[in-house]
Scaffold this motif. Structure first.
Motif, PDB file in Angstrom:
ATOM      1  N   ASN A 720      51.643  47.217  47.656  1.00  0.00           N
ATOM      2  CA  ASN A 720      50.895  48.188  47.182  1.00  0.00           C
ATOM      3  C   ASN A 720      49.286  47.671  47.275  1.00  0.00           C
ATOM      4  O   ASN A 720      48.664  48.805  47.868  1.00  0.00           O
ATOM      5  N   GLU A 721      48.885  46.634  47.046  1.00  0.00           N
ATOM      6  CA  GLU A 721      47.643  46.171  47.336  1.00  0.00           C
ATOM      7  C   GLU A 721      47.273  46.348  49.125  1.00  0.00           C
ATOM      8  O   GLU A 721      46.189  46.596  49.295  1.00  0.00           O
ATOM      9  N   LYS A 724      46.894  50.069  50.020  1.00  0.00           N
ATOM     10  CA  LYS A 724      45.650  50.573  49.408  1.00  0.00           C
ATOM     11  C   LYS A 724      44.382  49.921  50.495  1.00  0.00           C
ATOM     12  O   LYS A 724      43.619  50.746  50.885  1.00  0.00           O
ATOM     13  N   GLU A 725      44.570  48.739  50.619  1.00  0.00           N
ATOM     14  CA  GLU A 725      43.335  47.960  51.350  1.00  0.00           C
ATOM     15  C   GLU A 725      43.623  48.549  52.845  1.00  0.00           C
ATOM     16  O   GLU A 725      42.258  48.861  53.288  1.00  0.00           O
ATOM     17  N   GLN A 951      36.285  39.687  50.585  1.00  0.00           N
ATOM     18  CA  GLN A 951      36.827  40.616  49.757  1.00  0.00           C
ATOM     19  C   GLN A 951      35.975  41.973  49.352  1.00  0.00           C
ATOM     20  O   GLN A 951      34.768  41.519  49.129  1.00  0.00           O
ATOM     21  N   LEU A 957      40.931  42.247  42.501  1.00  0.00           N
ATOM     22  CA  LEU A 957      42.090  42.922  42.540  1.00  0.00           C
ATOM     23  C   LEU A 957      42.951  42.824  41.293  1.00  0.00           C
ATOM     24  O   LEU A 957      43.232  41.911  40.810  1.00  0.00           O
ATOM     25  N   GLN A 959      45.970  42.237  39.758  1.00  0.00           N
ATOM     26  CA  GLN A 959      47.545  42.029  39.918  1.00  0.00           C
ATOM     27  C   GLN A 959      48.068  41.271  38.795  1.00  0.00           C
ATOM     28  O   GLN A 959      47.440  40.847  37.786  1.00  0.00           O
TER      29      GLN A 959
END
Length: 1334
Positions: A720-721, A724-725, A951, A957, A959
């Motif tokens: 998911n991350e 999105k990234e 980043q 983030l 998590q």
């Protein structure tokens, strides 16, 4: 008496009707008396005048004629069958031809295999050279296996299997490849429970494979043929892989038209068995009616007449069973005739309603008229057939076949004698009962049909969540009837009303066998304990998903039984059972040590608790068991040593007759007799034992699959991350490209257009890869959400946690007898807490939600707080488990709040346990726990995850909790856990208050922290220097992974200890800033010295630390500037907090700033390095100012106020160094460092610059006047009687650990300053404290 009517009822024919007219049988009447004085009349014998024996002779003759007629009718079909199988060479019975040179386990019927070697190959004992043939393979595992055909000339070894040679052909479903020297993509990916059909058409040279009856296409269309070449069914198995073959030994599950089984179908036996089965079913129905009438009515006068009829029926039964036993000892007959007839005979509902059903009568008939070994063989084969059906892969959403197989087993278990036998000798062998209590997941193609790509949902792909959850609910509802049937079966197996004075109840047998089974499973966690391992009856591990299903349904049944049988009792295991030996824990120790030792030490307490008589019985039993164990151990050492145990074919001597079934298992000749007490089990003790076994089962095997379930969720979150990234960067670049295209002054040529198109294509490709994987995992999670670990099973785990904590709390109230609690109860705590608070959540956003488990979490917090340093807990594993459980709580906000809600007693005990000196104990995890209360409050310490320079954004983030696990799914330590920050102001205040109130306690703790910090950092630097020297001497150097892991560990310990110092100084600054405390000067100087050393080593000039960082090694990815520099800055800011907050005018040099500025390792450049702007030149060591701070030698300093009079400039030589590859600056990490925190560093530097001007022109003492220990400070103390000298700080630090002279090792009596002031005397209690013992 005529048996004609009775005969018709059983055999459905009336053969006696013809006997009245047939003279052939007239000579059979030997009851007619012959008169010698008269001439006998010739007349026919009447049927009613024949004896029963003669009539039975007629029946037997008639039955023989029936069999002869069947054989006559079958001759043509048998002849045709043999003509069709003329191209086969081999015996009639087809089995695996196992030679005893391979490490492979084989079942007693030689059809099931499990490999114990790297790659074992086994062939069948027959071959074919023409025609069309097939066999089936039932998969027990889904790993690397090569199934197919091999010629008689193939030679195999551990590196070459079926398909790896010129004359062999195979298919591997785990890799979806076919093998014939080279490989080729082919077929489906197989799953556990699949039935693989393997066909060969030798004449047409075709080999084809079928998966669950569905063809996967022709695999090979050209075979190597020639004179003398024939084909054997063959299979190669990877390590621990298992299968069961069917060469025609049983009816094929998916027969293929036109292909013959390798083993011919027993036509004659089938027809005879079917005929006899019809008669036996009729007879069983008659017996059932008699039994029902006898149970419903009392004995009457007609009993004699009824008994005569029953006698006839018994003779019929004897006759039929005698014939039946010749046919039934064939797996094909049992499954095709007996099992199929049972399927059509009854239903579970009918069996429950009618206790005297036909099936119950048939089973009673078998038990009464067949030999014991015969009926046991038949029952084992029946259960195997049902298990084969139940474990078969699900076809579609239809679980009907599986439910029917389970109900048929249940019907068999409703018969008391059958149930007890299966419990005793079958269900707990080879995980049989576990497989019956497990629901196999749906196939992947079914999941694709249920959930198309458009309906898949994760947070990264943003599908329709409501539709996704609807599919989850649908799968759950489909499997619910099967789960209900499984629980109903388990309830029947736990019946406690069938005990007799001669035999135990089913529940007693179930508990005895389950205890042995569970403890055999627990042997896996002690693989190097040879003696215990050899006593285990488990030949292969239980699959993790099966174990979880078994333990969950067991917990569910325990909860239901407590509600139904003892609704008013508090559900817990009675602690007396831990003491009196009612429950045997075999190889598990107790939390207080070994059981025998505890009983010796606590004899008086046991007397007071259980009474003198009961205590004496316990000790008598112990002595008797000890004698038996001594004899067993002697025999084991003399004759059953592990060196004398044969592994398939590796005999240890010529006279060793041990076969393959004895593979590391001396119990193979038969398990010891079950020592179960006859009669019904005690209700309370049996339920407590069942709960106890559920806890042990969860610890031994049940928890492992939960970790894998959570890993699916974590992978989805990571994807998911990434999605999105990817989406963010794609939109950002496209926006910039559009702006570039629209810019009037830029001319876009073809190359630019190509570059932009390629960028868009790469982003789309990246997004598709992540999305495809997310969709696949979302389908997998449907089964995990709906069945494997659904809401109901989560509630069961919560209930088990609450009951276990209730048991521990009650046991703790027994005082010293708490030591008798088995270690497994404490060791299960962290595992069960992990599952409840973390792993049983399928969404990352709800990972830390524990509202439904609030009661259990609160109980866990209270227990862990009070027992965190309980002296009754002696085992190291239990102490570690308590820390692990505390770590689980502190990783979750709800857990931290639960700790804050505990009693004051529990909180104080926890704080005291965590603040014990870091000596002679596992302090790393205690330190980690302290930091959990601090993370989120420290300087640039908002997240335990390391930030990245690349980043984007200023928000970390989101998590969840990440844990490191070993291969057996156990904890690897809290130091590897990564969790979001959940700081606790409450515990910070408690820690600060404890350290401020107890000065000796605080000094001992801080001294131990500083000592461990000094050790960890020194080891870290030595390892860095070794790595640098090795890399500079050799090119392309490969470092030992162990060395790199140790280096990384020392770095992490260094940082964690520095963060601990930061917390202590922040919450209890008086420990070092209050000059009235005896040891504050010493502690302050040590802290400043360590921080200066750390900064000088990791900042400028670039040294071994910068060299290793620039290496960018994957094994040292945690070794970066950020964590250690921010930790050092955090300590400095905590020390200078009061000075920075309260700007004093005029400026004075405080104790803190003086201690830091006068340290020989301090340089301003080390602080400026953190800002990425080094302005102050580096000073050579000889030019760093040192001094005795004598005001008379500093005319520019006011001796009273320390005000600056004339600041003097500092002109020093510069040290040139190579520029670093990876530079550092706090501003590069906006997601972890705020602008306020960066400004605080600037203020710190400015403040220290001002303070330094007050100490800038200091007379340098001669080297002879410096302390020989630190070579930095002047000599100020003299020791007696040896008269050696040093500075007071060095000697007082030394005296905290030793009372002898640093140089000559003479015992120090007194220490005086140069002016004669006594600062230490051996006759007095000096400021250095003695650490308290926990």
């Amino acid at each position: 008496m005529s048996i004609s009517k009775l005969f018709v009822k059983v055999f459905n024919e009336d053969i006696f009707e013809q006997l009245e007219q047939d003279p052939l049988y007239s000579d059979l009447d030997d009851d007619l008396e012959a008169n010698c004085s008269t001439v006998p009349e010739t007349k026919l014998a009447k049927l009613s005048e024949l004896s029963v024996t003669k009539q039975m002779t007629i029946v037997r003759s008639w039955l023989d004629d029936k069999f002869q007629q069947i054989q006559t009718d079958s001759n043509e079909e048998i002849r045709r069958l043999y003509m069709e199988t003329e191209n086969r060479i081999g015996p009639d019975l087809i089995i695996f031809d196992v030679d005893y040179t391979t490490t492979v386990r084989v079942s007693s019927d030689r059809l099931a295999l499990r490999s114990q070697g790297s790659f074992n190959t086994v062939r069948a004992n027959c071959c074919v050279y023409g025609g069309r043939w097939m066999y089936e393979i039932h998969l027990h595992t889904k790993g690397v296996m090569q199934i197919g055909w091999a010629s008689n000339s193939c030679q195999f070894n551990e590196n070459s299997g079926v398909g790896d040679t010129k004359w062999s052909y195979s298919y591997d479903g785990s890799k979806q490849q076919i093998w014939h020297i080279s490989t080729k993509k082919y077929g489906d990916k197989w799953q556990i429970g699949d039935v693989i059909g393997v066909t060969i058409d030798v004449d047409r040279e075709l080999i084809e494979y079928y998966r669950n009856g569905r063809s996967m296409g022709v695999a090979f269309n050209k075979l190597q043929k020639g004179p003398g070449i024939s084909f054997f069914a063959a299979i190669s198995l990877g390590y621990t892989q298992g299968i069961e073959a069917n060469f025609g030994n049983r009816p094929f599950m998916y027969p293929v038209a036109g292909f013959q089984p390798l083993m011919a179908r027993p036509i004659l036996k089938l027809r005879r068995a079917n005929l006899l089965m019809n008669y036996l079913v009729n007879l069983a129905g008659i017996f059932s009616k008699y039994n029902a009438q006898a149970a419903a009515t009392p004995p009457s006068e007609t009993e004699a007449r009824v008994s005569t009829k029953k006698t006839v029926y018994c003779i019929f039964a004897t006759l039929l069973i005698e014939k039946f036993t010749y046919e039934i000892f064939d797996s094909y007959i049992i499954e095709d005739v007996l099992l199929s007839r049972i399927y059509g005979m009854t239903t579970l509902a009918a069996e429950k309603e009618n206790r005297h059903s036909v099936l119950q009568g048939l089973l009673s008939l078998f038990w009464n008229y067949m030999e014991g070994d015969e009926i046991k063989f038949v029952l084992r084969k029946l259960v195997n057939g049902l298990l084969g059906t139940f474990t078969h892969t699900i076809q579609g959403l239809n679980f009907e076949k599986h439910r029917q197989a389970l109900e048929m087993l249940h019907c068999l278990c409703l018969h008391e004698q059958t149930r007890k036998y299966l419990l005793e000798h079958k269900l707990f062998k080879k995980h049989c009962i576990a497989f019956f209590l497990y629901i196999h997941p749906l196939e992947f193609y079914i999941m694709e049909e249920l959930l198309p790509d458009s309906m898949a949902w994760t947070e990264g792909i943003d599908g329709p969540k409501d539709k996704y959850l609807t599919v989850v609910d649908k799968v759950r509802k489909v499997t619910e009837p099967l789960y209900v049937a499984q629980k109903d079966l388990l309830s029947t197996l736990l019946i406690n009303t069938d005990g007799t004075p001669e035999s135990p109840s089913s529940r007693s047998i179930f508990l005895t066998k389950l205890r042995r089974y569970v403890f055999d499973l627990s042997m896996e966690q002690r693989p190097f304990h040879a003696f215990f391992f050899m006593q285990s009856s488990i030949q292969h591990p239980l699959d993790a998903p099966v174990a979880l299903a078994f333990v969950c349904i067991l917990i569910d049944q325990v909860r239901t039984m407590f509600k139904e049988e003892m609704p008013s009792k508090i559900v817990e295991v009675n602690s007396d059972y831990f003491i009196d030996g009612s429950l045997d824990y075999m190889h598990f120790d107790r939390v207080g040590g070994v059981l025998s030792h505890l009983r010796k030490v606590h004899r008086g307490d046991i007397d007071a608790r259980l009474g003198a008589d009961r205590t004496q019985e316990i000790y008598d039993d112990d002595r008797q068991n000890l004698r038996g164990n001594e004899a067993d151990t002697t025999l084991y050492l003399l004759g059953e040593n592990i060196n004398n145990v044969a592994v398939v074919g590796h005999a240890q001597g010529g006279n060793n007759t041990t076969t393959y079934t004895h593979y590391l298992n001396p119990r193979a000749n038969g398990p010891p007799a079950v020592s179960t007490t006859p009669g019904n089990a005690d209700m309370e003790s049996s339920l407590c034992e069942l709960l106890d076994l559920a806890i042990i089962f969860y610890y031994s095997a049940g928890h492992k699959y939960i970790v894998k379930i959570a890993s699916v969720r974590d992978e989805i979150a990571a994807l998911n991350e990434m999605l999105k990234e990817t989406k963010y960067y794609r939109e950002d670049i496209e926006r910039k490209l559009v702006a570039l295209e629209q810019h009037a002054t830029v001319c876009m040529n073809e190359n630019h257009q190509h570059v932009m198109g390629e960028l868009r294509s790469k982003f789309s490709q990246r997004q598709n890869v992540f999305a495809t994987r997310s969709i696949s995992l979302s389908r997998k999670q449907i089964w995990l959400r709906g069945v494997a670990l659904n809401g109901h099973r989560r509630s069961l785990l919560i209930w088990l946690l609450e009951r276990m904590l209730r048991t521990l709390t009650s046991a703790s109230s027994t005082g010293s007898l708490f030591s008798f609690v088995p270690e497994v109860y404490v060791n299960t705590l962290p595992i069960l807490l992990d599952a409840v608070m973390d792993f049983s959540h399928h969404d990352l956003r709800t990972q830390f939600e524990a509202s439904d488990a609030e009661c259990g979490v609160n109980s866990a917090a209270e227990f862990l707080g009070q027992h965190s340093a309980d002296p009754r807990i002696v085992l190291a594993s239990c102490k570690d488990s308590l820390l692990q459980a505390l770590g689980t709580l502190t990783c979750h906000k709800s857990g931290v709040r639960a700790l804050e809600r505990t009693s004051k007693r529990a909180q104080n005990a926890l704080v005291r346990a965590l603040l014990r000196p870091y000596e002679n104990r596992a302090w790393g995890q205690s330190n980690w726990l302290l930091l959990r209360f601090w993370m989120g409050e420290g300087y640039a310490y908002k997240d335990s995850r390391l930030p990245s320079v690349w980043q984007g954004g200023s928000v970390p983030l989101h998590q969840g909790l990440c844990r490191s696990r070993s291969k057996n799914e156990t904890h690897t330590g809290l130091l590897h856990n990564v969790a979001p920050a959940n700081p606790s102001k409450h515990f910070q205040r408690l820690i600060g208050a404890r350290l401020v109130e107890d000065e000796p306690f605080a000094t001992a703790f801080l001294n131990s922290v500083l000592s461990q910090l000094n050790w960890a950092f020194s080891e870290f630097i030595l390892l860095l220097q070794e790595i640098q020297n090795t890399a500079q001497r050799q090119e392309n150097t490969l470092f030992e992974p162990k060395q790199l892991r140790i280096c990384s560990m020392c770095f992490e310990l260094t940082v964690s200890l520095m963060r601990c110092l930061e917390m202590i100084i922040t919450v209890a600054p008086e420990v070092v800033t209050d000059d009235s405390r005896p040891n504050s000067d010493l502690l302050l100087n040590r802290i400043c010295q360590l921080i200066s050393q750390v900064l000088s080593r990791v900042t400028v000039p670039p040294g071994c630390f910068q060299f290793v960082v620039d290496m960018c090694s994957a094994d040292l990815n945690a070794v970066t500037h950020y964590p250690i520099i921010t930790a050092a800055l955090g300590i400095l800011l905590a020390l200078m907090q009061e000075e920075l907050e309260n700007e004093m005018t005029p400026q004075i040099v405080t104790r803190v700033s003086r201690a830091f500025l006068t340290d020989p390792s301090f340089q301003f450049a080390t602080l400026e390095f953190a800002l990425g702007e080094i302005r102050t030149p580096l000073l050579e060591q000889k030019n760093i100012p040192r001094g005795n701070f004598d005001p008379s030698a500093r005319p520019h300093i006011d001796p009273l106020t320390n005000d600056v009079r004339v600041p003097l400039p500092n002109n020093s030589k510069r040290i040139r160094a190579d520029p670093p590859i990876l530079k550092f600056a706090l501003n590069d990490f906006p997601s972890h460092v705020s602008t306020v925190e960066v400004d605080n560093v600037r203020r710190l530097i400015e403040s220290l610059r001002v303070k330094q001007t007050l100490l800038s022109d200091i007379t340098l003492p001669s080297e002879d006047s410096l302390c020989p220990i630190c070579c930095a400070k002047p000599i100020t103390a003299v020791f007696t009687p040896c008269r050696h000298q040093s500075c007071s700080d060095c000697i007082m630090q030394h005296m905290m650990n030793s009372k002898v002279c640093f140089y000559c090792k003479t015992t120090i009596q007194t220490i005086e300053t140069l002016d004669g002031t006594l600062i230490y005397s051996s006759d007095e209690v000096v400021p250095s404290p003695v650490p308290e013992r926990a």
